[in-house]
Design an enzyme around this catalytic site. Structure first.
Site, PDB file in Angstrom:
ATOM      1  N   LEU A 132       0.864  -1.170   0.000  1.00 24.13           N
ATOM      2  CA  LEU A 132       0.000   0.000   0.000  1.00 24.13           C
ATOM      3  C   LEU A 132       0.903   1.224   0.000  1.00 24.13           C
ATOM      4  O   LEU A 132       1.965   1.214   0.618  1.00 24.13           O
ATOM      5  CB  LEU A 132      -0.905   0.029   1.245  1.00 24.13           C
ATOM      6  N   ASP A 133       0.483   2.278  -0.690  1.00 23.81           N
ATOM      7  CA  ASP A 133       1.259   3.509  -0.692  1.00 23.81           C
ATOM      8  C   ASP A 133       1.403   4.047   0.732  1.00 23.81           C
ATOM      9  O   ASP A 133       0.596   3.747   1.610  1.00 23.81           O
ATOM     10  CB  ASP A 133       0.579   4.583  -1.543  1.00 23.81           C
ATOM     11  N   LYS A 134       2.412   4.880   0.932  1.00 22.24           N
ATOM     12  CA  LYS A 134       2.657   5.479   2.246  1.00 22.24           C
ATOM     13  C   LYS A 134       1.396   6.137   2.816  1.00 22.24           C
ATOM     14  O   LYS A 134       1.061   5.949   3.978  1.00 22.24           O
ATOM     15  CB  LYS A 134       3.771   6.522   2.133  1.00 22.24           C
TER      16      LYS A 134
END
Length: 302
Positions: free
Chosen positions: A131-133
């Site tokens: 998952l993106d930051k």
């Protein structure tokens, strides 16, 4: 990091070649190739590509060997058994390090609590997907090699159901399917873009959940898993994710982190075969944004 193919390696599959040279598993290498992190002579390739003499392979993702350091941190574990765990990743948390100057990622916390994970992969221990930051939500982690390989296989074969909540700009009142190929942005290699010529298949099913003001809370089901898929797809139909500083636009309250949350994961348990469904609540930042807009709408003169 780059490699030039020698005579003795000619004809070898690129995933085998990189797995040998990078000391990573073939399944991990395949994921990176699928995410367009590997280029041959300037072009993205498939895992089955066979290298030729003098091919120049550029591997953009891992720039150095990373020494993972365990770090104590609060982990929101929402499911766990002897083979897997599911963590509700918080916003502003990076999943795994990309360089040696990062020691506060989710992986650092996981190997503190589960030291045995380090035997699975020297860089992404137990990490099956990312998952993106700034994307919060459910992330499944494998606790042993067998679970890891079987979960990776499910993701590769698109057998995992993944659903997200997002708040997007504009009023979206009907279900839609976005079927647009995604690849590297040819003008900015850090970014992704709709790229029908050189991109890979990307399909997102979008359904409105709540329309409020000039915004919409949507549910997005991923049928593929391309890098930044939801963000790129929503921006491509002029409904960018609120707070997305890369693909979006300014929002009413100057929110600078994307309102994107992985709220549902459904997959087969790697040992028992039982269907596991994990859901999480709508995050507080979503609720706060919706309330602020609705409150503002209610006090407008009629």
């Amino acid at each position: 990091m780059d490699y030039k193919i020698k005579v003795e390696n000619s004809g070898e599959r690129i995933d085998k070649y990189l797995a040998k040279n990078l000391e990573l598993s073939r399944s991990t290498i395949k994921k990176l190739i699928d995410e367009n992190e590997v280029f041959v002579n300037g072009q993205a390739v498939k895992s089955s590509y066979k290298v030729s003499i003098d091919d120049l392979i550029v591997f953009t993702y891992i720039e150095e060997k990373i020494n993972l350091v365990p770090k104590k941190m609060d982990l929101d574990i929402i499911y766990e058994d002897e083979d897997i765990l599911v963590v509700n990743k918080s916003k502003n948390t990076i999943v795994h390090p990309a360089s040696n100057d990062q020691d506060d990622t989710l992986v650092n916390g996981l190997i503190y609590k589960y030291p045995e994970l380090k035997t699975l992969d020297p860089i992404r221990p137990g990490i099956v997907h990312r998952l993106d930051k700034d994307t919060s939500g459910a992330l499944v982690v494998a606790k042993n090699k067998d679970a890891y390989e079987k979960l990776v296989d499910q993701f590769t074969k698109r057998q995992v159901i993944r659903k997200y909540y997002a708040i997007v700009h504009g009023r979206l009142e009907n279900k839609i399917e976005i079927n647009k190929k995604i690849g590297r942005n040819e003008k900015d290699r850090i970014k992704m873009a709709v790229n029908e010529k050189n991109g890979k298949e990307a399909i997102s099913l979008v359904a409105p959940v709540k329309v409020f003001g000039d915004y919409t809370l949507v549910e997005v089901e991923l049928k593929t898993g391309r890098t930044h898929q939801i963000r790129v797809h929503m921006a491509s139909i002029n409904h960018p994710v609120v707070g997305d500083l890369v693909y979006g636009r300014e929002n009413k309250f100057a929110i600078k982190t994307q309102l994107l949350h992985a709220y549902c994961l459904e997959f087969s348990h790697p040992k028992t075969g039982e269907q596991i469904k994990i859901t999480t609540d709508l995050p507080d930042d979503f609720k706060d944004f919706i309330k602020r807009i609705e409150d503002e709408e209610n006090i407008k003169p009629r």
